[in-house]
Write an enzyme that holds these catalytic residues in place. Structure first.
Site, short mmCIF file in Angstrom:
data_model
loop_
_atom_site.label_atom_id
_atom_site.label_comp_id
_atom_site.label_asym_id
_atom_site.label_seq_id
_atom_site.Cartn_x
_atom_site.Cartn_y
_atom_site.Cartn_z
N LYS A 1 -11.96 14.73 5.66
CA LYS A 1 -13.18 14.20 4.85
C LYS A 1 -14.02 13.44 5.55
CE LYS A 1 -13.82 10.79 1.97
NZ LYS A 1 -13.36 9.80 0.80
N LYS B 1 -18.01 18.53 -1.34
CA LYS B 1 -17.55 17.45 -1.93
C LYS B 1 -18.86 16.71 -2.63
CE LYS B 1 -14.69 13.16 -2.80
NZ LYS B 1 -13.32 12.71 -2.64
N ARG C 1 0.79 -1.31 0.15
CA ARG C 1 -0.03 0.03 0.04
C ARG C 1 0.88 1.20 0.02
NH1 ARG C 1 -3.03 -3.61 3.72
NH2 ARG C 1 -2.22 -2.38 5.61
N GLU D 1 -19.23 15.82 2.51
CA GLU D 1 -19.41 14.97 1.25
C GLU D 1 -20.45 14.07 1.26
OE1 GLU D 1 -16.52 12.05 0.22
OE2 GLU D 1 -17.24 11.42 -1.61
#
Ligand code: 13P
Length: 343
Positions: A136, A219, A46, A177
Site C-alpha cells: 500500500k 483504494k 502493539r 491510494e
C-alpha cells in the site's frame, strides 16, 4: 512481470463478501490511538492488540487481506507463530505499507507529497520473501482555498505510479491510494471535482509507467461532504456520486476497489458501501479497506486490558461482519441491530 500471480492475489483480495483490514498504523499513529484508551504503546502491546484482532471469530468470514506495518510483518504472536502466517492460515493475504509518509511539498503551502521511492525495489524484494502479497502507498490530497494544486496532484500521482510499477516487478499487487481528505467545510461538489481530477491524473500516470491494471487495487475516498460542511449529503447521494465518479475515471480492467474510511463513523462507512453494492451495476468489485471504521469499536472495548479481550474481539467481529455484508449489498439496519445483540 508475472501477470497471472498478480491477478490471482488481486482476486483473493477482492473475494466477494470480504474486504481488507488496514492495520498498518505507523508507530506514531498507533501511539495516538493507544493514548485515547490510556494504553502504553510498546512492541508487546502493539503485538497483543493486533494479534487479538487477527484471532477474532469472524475474521476469516469477512477479511481477505491485512495491511501491516513493517514491525508487524516481522513480529511473532505470543505463541511464536509469525503474525503473517497467522493471517495466511485464516485465508487472508498479508500486505505491507511501503510508503514513508506524506511530507510538506515545497512551494505548495498546505500540501504534501508521499515519500518512499528510494530503495523501494530492495525493500519490496524483502517483503516478498516475508510473504507479502500486496503493498500500500497512500497519497494525501487536501482541499482548502486554492488547493489542491496541479503540482500536488501531479507529484503524488507520479509517485503512486512509480511505486505501482516497482511492486508489479516484484510480484506484489499495488494498492494505489490517492486520498482526498475529508477535513474541511467544502461541499460534496468540490470533493467530487477533486476526486475526479485526481483519478484521471492517476490513471494517466499508471499508463505512462506501464502498470498492469488487472494486477492493481484502487483504494479511494468516497465522494462525500467535508467534515465541517454546513449541509452534509446523505447515504444515497454519497453512493450515487461515488459510483458515478468512479465509473467516469476508473477503467473496468482494474481488479477491484477497496475504500478507505477516512474519518467516517463506523456505521456511515458500512451504510455507504452497502448502498453502492445494493443499488448499482458495477464493472468492478467494491469493498472496504478500513482502518478506523473497523477498529474504533474494538479499541474502545479493549482499553489495553486482558479481561476485555473477548469483548474487543466481539466488537471487531461485528464490524467485520457488517462490512462483509455491505460488500455484498446485504447489510441493513436490521442486520446491524441483530449483530449488536449477538455481540
Ligand atoms: P482509514 O479507514 O482509517 O481511513 O484508514 C485506511 C488506510 O489504510 C489509510 O491509508
Amino acid at each position: 512481470m508475472d501477470k497471472a500471480r498478480l491477478e490471482e492475489i488481486a482476486a483473493q483480495m477482492m473475494t466477494p463478501g470480504k474486504g481488507i483490514l488496514a492495520a498498518d498504523e505507523s508507530t506514531g499513529t498507533i501511539k495516538k490511538r493507544f493514548d485515547q484508551i490510556n494504553t502504553e504503546s510498546t512492541e508487546d502491546s502493539r503485538r497483543d492488540y493486533r494479534e487479538m484482532l487477527f484471532r477474532a471469530d469472524g475474521f476469516d468470514e469477512a477479511i481477505s487481506g491485512v495491511i501491516l506495518f513493517d514491525e508487524t510483518i516481522r513480529q511473532n504472536a505470543a505463541d511464536g507463530t509469525a503474525l503473517r502466517d497467522l493471517i495466511a492460515s485464516k485465508g487472508a493475504v498479508p500486505g505491507i505499507k511501503v510508503d514513508a509518509g506524506a511530507k510538506d511539498l515545497p512551494g505548495c503551502p498546505g500540501e504534501q507529497v508521499t515519500e518512499g521511492l528510494d530503495g523501494l525495489r530492495d525493500r519490496l524484494a524483502e517483503y516478498r520473501e516475508l510473504g507479502a502479497g500486496f503493498a500500500k502507498w497512500r497519497a494525501v490530497i487536501n482541499i482548502a482555498d486554492g488547493i489542491p494544486s496541479y503540482s500536488c496532484i501531479r507529484a503524488n500521482t507520479h509517485a503512486l505510479a512509480r511505486y505501482a510499477a516497482l511492486c508489479q516487478e516484484a510480484g506484489i499487487v499495488p494498492i494505489v491510494e490517492p486520498e482526498v481528505i475529508m477535513d474541511g467545510s467544502h461541499s460534496i461538489d468540490v470533493c467530487d471535482d477533486v476526486t475526479g481530477w485526481a483519478l484521471s491524473e492517476l490513471y494517466q500516470e499508471l499508463y505512462n509507467q506501464r502498470v498492469y491494471l488487472e494486477g492493481t487495487v484502487l483504494k479511494p475516498n468516497m465522494v462525500i461532504s467535508g467534515t465541517d460542511a454546513p449541509t452534509r449529503a446523505g447515504v444515497e447521494e454519497v453512493a450515487a456520486r461515488t459510483v458515478a465518479t468512479l465509473k467516469r475515471h476508473v477503467p473496468s480492467a482494474v481488479a477491484g476497489i477497496a475504500f478507505l474510511s477516512g474519518g467516517q463513523s463506523d456505521e456511515e462507512a458500512t451504510a455507504h458501501l452497502n448502498a453502492m453494492n445494493a443499488g448499482y451495476d458495477l464493472p468492478w468489485g467494491l469493498t472496504f479497506s478500513y482502518g478506523r471504521a473497523l477498529q474504533q469499536a474494538a479499541l474502545k472495548a479493549w482499553q489495553g486490558q486482558t479481561e476485555n479481550v473477548a469483548a474487543a474481539q466481539a466488537a471487531f467481529a461485528h464490524r467485520a461482519r457488517m462490512n462483509g455484508l455491505a460488500a455484498a449489498g446485504e447489510w441493513s439496519e436490521a442486520t446491524e441491530q441483530a449483530g449488536q445483540a449477538a455481540a
